[in-house]
Design an enzyme around this catalytic site. Structure first.
Site, PDB file in Angstrom:
ATOM      1  N   GLY A 260       0.845  -1.180   0.000  1.00 35.71           N
ATOM      2  CA  GLY A 260       0.000   0.000   0.000  1.00 35.71           C
ATOM      3  C   GLY A 260       0.877   1.225   0.000  1.00 35.71           C
TER       4      GLY A 260
ATOM      5  CB  SER B  37     -23.162  -8.055 -24.387  1.00 34.75           C
ATOM      6  OG  SER B  37     -22.170  -8.930 -23.864  1.00 34.75           O
ATOM      7  N   GLY B  38     -23.637 -11.114 -25.771  1.00 34.00           N
ATOM      8  CA  GLY B  38     -22.928 -12.038 -26.666  1.00 34.00           C
ATOM      9  C   GLY B  38     -21.501 -12.283 -26.202  1.00 34.00           C
ATOM     10  N   GLY B  39     -21.073 -11.570 -25.159  1.00 29.86           N
ATOM     11  CA  GLY B  39     -19.741 -11.794 -24.603  1.00 29.86           C
ATOM     12  C   GLY B  39     -19.770 -12.932 -23.597  1.00 29.86           C
ATOM     13  CB  VAL B  40     -17.044 -14.989 -22.128  1.00 27.95           C
ATOM     14  CG1 VAL B  40     -16.147 -13.931 -21.520  1.00 27.95           C
ATOM     15  CG2 VAL B  40     -16.945 -16.269 -21.329  1.00 27.95           C
ATOM     16  CG  ASP B  41     -17.674 -11.355 -18.389  1.00 31.70           C
ATOM     17  OD1 ASP B  41     -16.956 -12.361 -18.544  1.00 31.70           O
ATOM     18  OD2 ASP B  41     -17.229 -10.205 -18.261  1.00 31.70           O
ATOM     19  CB  SER B  42     -23.853 -11.068 -20.467  1.00 29.53           C
ATOM     20  OG  SER B  42     -23.494 -11.106 -21.821  1.00 29.53           O
ATOM     21  CB  SER B  43     -22.783 -15.928 -22.903  1.00 29.21           C
ATOM     22  OG  SER B  43     -22.850 -14.952 -23.905  1.00 29.21           O
TER      23      SER B  43
ATOM     24  CG  HIS C  53       5.453  -5.569  -4.736  1.00 30.09           C
ATOM     25  ND1 HIS C  53       4.217  -5.467  -4.150  1.00 30.09           N
ATOM     26  CD2 HIS C  53       6.114  -4.437  -4.437  1.00 30.09           C
ATOM     27  CE1 HIS C  53       4.109  -4.299  -3.546  1.00 30.09           C
ATOM     28  NE2 HIS C  53       5.255  -3.651  -3.693  1.00 30.09           N
TER      29      HIS C  53
ATOM     30  CE  LYS D 236     -13.584 -11.668 -20.136  1.00 31.29           C
ATOM     31  NZ  LYS D 236     -14.714 -10.719 -20.061  1.00 31.29           N
TER      32      LYS D 236
ATOM     33  CB  CYS E 241       5.333  -3.923   0.120  1.00 32.04           C
ATOM     34  SG  CYS E 241       6.001  -2.298  -0.193  1.00 32.04           S
ATOM     35  CE1 TYR E 242       1.237   1.039   5.818  1.00 25.93           C
ATOM     36  CE2 TYR E 242      -0.376  -0.746   5.737  1.00 25.93           C
ATOM     37  CZ  TYR E 242       0.075   0.433   6.295  1.00 25.93           C
ATOM     38  OH  TYR E 242      -0.620   1.009   7.328  1.00 25.93           O
TER      39      TYR E 242
ATOM     40  CD  GLU F 177       2.434  -8.313  -5.317  1.00 28.99           C
ATOM     41  OE1 GLU F 177       3.292  -9.027  -4.782  1.00 28.99           O
ATOM     42  OE2 GLU F 177       2.154  -7.182  -4.893  1.00 28.99           O
TER      43      GLU F 177
END
Ligand code: XMP
Length: 513
Positions: free
Chosen positions: A53, A222-228, A167, A369, A80-81, A169
């Site tokens: 942070g 919308s035809g995208g992966v999330d809403s489908s 870090h 995702k 770190c922090y 990550e």
């Protein structure tokens, strides 16, 4: 399920920690510093990670944790922090510094330790810190140093608390994943791995329960992966009580509405396609300012959606719930995990929740995702949706510079279809993050038949990216570019010139607007 909690102190990298842990197969959730020891106990995590942070532990408003958390006997890794806070809270001394060390550094391990299993005695790491630890708390040992930092890693003698000043990550710490892996599996002794697709049945059961009282449930697709994926999950839970609607703004890619309808039909869902293109074109008439275009499209979208929802509610006799395809990165991007839980405003159906009376359900809000893709695949959603490139909510309007008219959309749709087809044929679709065409607001001279003509100029854009925040232009092979260019100028009347965008982000953005 074995879980890890990540307490977020505001580092830009917190999301990367969560993603790295999840990629190692461990369920991780980001929580705010205010979390109580009781809540942590209730969630019974196998480990806690304290993020980095920007603050100094001495700043009056520096985020802190309830010190009783150290008494829970849960392993803690401070980054770190997070490391400085552990040192500060447990009686060490943190040295204030006005200088920030930022960049690569060499870690020298001075004491072998489980945390560093598989590492050499010297490793490259990424540093980003101001303050540093001067004296360790009693009962802590120093594990590593760098040229500038005496205590670059520490461990409590009982092996419960670890701190690292760098870090793990970020990609610039090549062995970072190894360190996180050691913490998760050798310090926290996590055994049960988490695969999102194993939880599909559980999610469906939970949805059944949550939606048991609802008459009908609406989702904008919308035809995208999330809403489908969200739509198919809810459909598995409540069947025909889910009404998926698809708003055709007229600004979609060639054949998009039909393609989406056909795919949904195969999945057993009857998609209601609302052709609202005339309304959107009316809104966009004469508008050239990009922000104004976005505003009008967003506002019209909400209006159309609301009207359709009301119409449907009358038709089916009541709609109580709206499902949204919000995913975890939307949640943490917009709320910073600090509880505000806003939904990113430019996200396709964004702005709706405040306006409609429905209860909102977000079945994918805990998933990244890649995880949504795994869930989608296991539900039988075809690869063309799963791996579809990102497509902006305002559609082709951000790729048509100048006025958006039905004629110009038609030109761009056909040009864009050629670009996509040739990229697919060349086997590059998965390698490129986004690839599309842009219609420019200039005309350029060309030869048409026997005469000179002023035709459209289109640009081809292709970028590599991990998350859309930064991007590098993608070197499409010359042969493919040649094919794209000659097909466009031969097949699309009125286009006389094709150019190739070779700018990265930054300084450019991905879309041209
Ligand atoms: P820029 O152009 O800002 O785009 O580099 C970054 C990423 O965001 C996408 N994008 C949008 N996505 N609604 C969306 O859902 C939008 O209004 C929108 N605008 C840009 C863009 O395609 C790229 O992936």
């Amino acid at each position: 399920m074995d879980t890890v909690l990540i307490i977020d102190f505001g580092s830009q990298y917190t999301k990367l920690i969560a993603r790295a842990v999840r990629e190692l197969g461990v369920y991780a959730e980001i929580v705010p510093p205010e979390i109580s020891p009781e809540e942590i106990q209730r969630r019974a995590p196998k480990g806690v990670i304290l993020s980095g942070g920007p603050a100094s532990v001495y700043a009056p408003d520096a985020p802190r944790i309830d010190k009783r958390i150290y008494e829970l006997k849960i392993p803690i890794l401070g980054i770190c922090y997070g490391m400085q806070l552990i040192a500060h809270d447990l009686g060490g001394q943190v040295l204030r510094s006005d200088k920030r060390e930022y960049g690569p550094s060499t870690l020298q391990i001075v004491q072998t330790d489980t945390l560093f299993d598989g590492l050499n005695s010297c490793e490259e790491v990424w540093m980003s810190h101001g303050d540093e630890i001067k004296t360790l708390p009693k009962d802590f040992v120093c594990l590593a140093r760098t040229a500038n930092v005496a205590h670059a890693a520490m461990r409590s003698r009982d092996g419960l608390f670890y701190g690292i000043q760098f870090h793990p990550e970020v990609a610039h710490t090549p062995k970072g994943k190894e360190i996180l892996k050691n913490f998760l599996f050798k310090v926290c002794h996590i055994q049960r791995l988490w695969h999102p697709k194993d939880h599909v049945q559980e999610i469906i059961e939970k949805l059944k329960e949550e939606l048991s009282g609802a008459r009908h449930v609406l989702i904008g697709v919308s035809g995208g992966v999330d809403s489908s994926t969200a739509a198919v999950l809810v459909h598995r839970a409540i069947g025909e009580r889910l009404i998926p609607i698809f708003i055709d703004t007229g600004l979609l890619r060639l054949g998009e509405a039909e393609r989406t309808r056909a795919i949904f039909e195969k999945l057993g869902l009857r998609l209601r396609v609302v052709d609202a293109s005339a309304r959107f074109f009316a809104q966009l008439r004469g508008v050239t300012d990009p922000e104004e275009k976005r505003k009008r499209i967003g506002a019209e979208f909400i209006k159309v959606f609301e009207e359709e929802a009301q119409k449907l509610a009358r038709e089916v006799g009541g709609i109580d719930v709206l499902v949204q395809g919000t995913i975890y990165s939307d949640v943490i991007e917009s709320a910073g995990a600090r509880g505000a839980d806003r939904i990113k405003s430019h996200h396709n159906v964004g702005g709706l929740p405040e306006r409609v009376q429905f209860r909102i359900i977000e079945p994918l809000r805990n998933f990244f995702k890649d995880e949504v893709r795994q869930i989608g695949l296991s539900l039988g959603i075809p690869e063309e949706i799963i791996w579809e490139q990102p497509f902006p909510g305002p559609g082709l309007a951000v790729r048509i510079l100048g006025e958006v008219t039905p004629e110009r959309v038609k030109v761009l749709q056909r040009v864009d279809a050629i670009v996509r087809e040739e990229i697919h044929k060349a086997g590059l679709a998965r390698a490129i993050w986004q690839y599309f065409a842009v219609l420019l607001p200039v005309r350029s001279v060309g030869v048409l038949g026997d005469g000179r003509a002023y035709g459209h100029v289109v640009a081809v854009r292709a970028v590599e990216s991990r998350d859309g925040m930064t991007a590098d232009w993608f070197p499409i092979p010359y042969g493919v570019l040649e094919k794209i260019s000659s097909r466009i100028t031969n097949e699309i009347e009125g286009v006389t010139r094709v150019v190739y965008d070779i700018t990265s982000k930054p300084p450019a953005t991905i879309e041209w607007e």
